[in-house]
Write an enzyme that holds these catalytic residues in place. Structure first.
Site, short mmCIF file in Angstrom:
data_model
loop_
_atom_site.label_atom_id
_atom_site.label_comp_id
_atom_site.label_asym_id
_atom_site.label_seq_id
_atom_site.Cartn_x
_atom_site.Cartn_y
_atom_site.Cartn_z
N SER A 1 14.36 77.18 14.38
CA SER A 1 14.78 77.51 13.02
C SER A 1 14.09 78.67 12.39
CB SER A 1 14.53 76.40 12.01
OG SER A 1 14.68 76.85 10.63
N TYR B 1 9.75 69.37 7.56
CA TYR B 1 10.81 70.20 8.26
C TYR B 1 9.95 71.45 8.96
CZ TYR B 1 14.87 72.85 9.71
OH TYR B 1 15.98 73.37 10.36
#
Length: 250
Positions: free
Chosen positions: A141, A154
């Site tokens: 990501s 996250y």
């Protein structure tokens, strides 16, 4: 002679990027194992596929469930050429002081531990099969580089994913196993559906963000997957061109 069957396993294959990647691999002629928490969307993809697929409901946070997944792949095809470690969750956005232990564990166990468990099983299969070796593609990501506000678990998991990717690349050399990571920014999926109306920025403002077609991510994964094992894309970044707070200050 016919080309050998290419076998892929995609986790988180029931929706979003995972479903898009799985469908593209099927269309490209791969034999695909579909793993995810919910059986219905996996079966829907499998039923529409023209090539061989299996749908295996899997909890990637469970060692026993992951082992059963890879056993199913081995029993069906006898080998694995590609693992796409895609299963993940963002968790509920929350300031670090309010983020619960249960939320932390849910995100870390899915995004990081799940990727480790799948990679470990892939190594065990790939290093002993003939022809030997294979490829692992980890879904990173932009959060592997730059955090969003209220994303402690996250972001931590995706930073750790980079360490997982590098270590798998290093240890995979002796077994003919390549590992790379694709870092994605603002692909249009259910997870980013709110970006058009406004999402929290680093300066605490609430602004809309541009997104890109998920096909751009799929094309990147297919390119990485199609390389011979003596070549590797170690890291690839695919992002919406005008998204804020990654290139430049903001």
């Amino acid at each position: 002679m016919d080309a050998p069957t290419q076998v892929a396993l995609v986790t988180g294959a029931g929706s979003g990027i995972g479903a898009a990647v799985a469908k593209a691999l099927i269309d490209a002629g791969w034999q695909v194992a579909l793993a995810g928490r919910r059986s219905e969307p996996l079966e829907e993809i499998a039923e529409s596929a023209e090539t061989q697929t299996i749908a295996v409901p899997t909890d990637v946070t469970s060692p026993e469930s992951v082992e059963a997944l890879f056993t199913a792949v081995h029993d069906r095809w006898g080998r694995l050429d590609l693992l796409v470690n895609n299963a993940g969750q963002f968790g509920s956005p929350s300031p670090v002081e309010d983020f619960s232990y249960e939320q932390w564990r849910a995100v870390i166990d899915t995004n990081l531990t799940g990727s480790f468990l799948c990679a470990q099983q892939a190594f065990r299969l790939m290093k002993d099969q003939s022809p030997r070796g294979g490829r692992i593609i980890n879904n990173g990501s932009l959060s592997a580089h730059t955090p969003r506000p209220n994303s402690i678990a996250y972001t931590s998991s995706k930073h750790a994913m980079t360490g997982l990717t590098k270590t798998l690349s290093l240890e995979g050399r002796r077994h003919g196993i390549a590992c790379g990571q694709i870092d994605i920014g603002n692909a249009a999926t259910d997870m980013t559906s709110a970006f058009g109306t406004g999402t929290l920025q680093a300066d605490d403002s609430l602004n809309s963000e541009p997104v890109m077609d998920v096909k751009n991510v799929v094309d990147g994964v297919l390119y990485m997957a199609g390389l011979p094992l003596d070549a590797n894309v170690q890291f690839m970044t695919v992002m919406a061109t005008a998204m804020p707070s990654f290139v430049g200050r903001g």
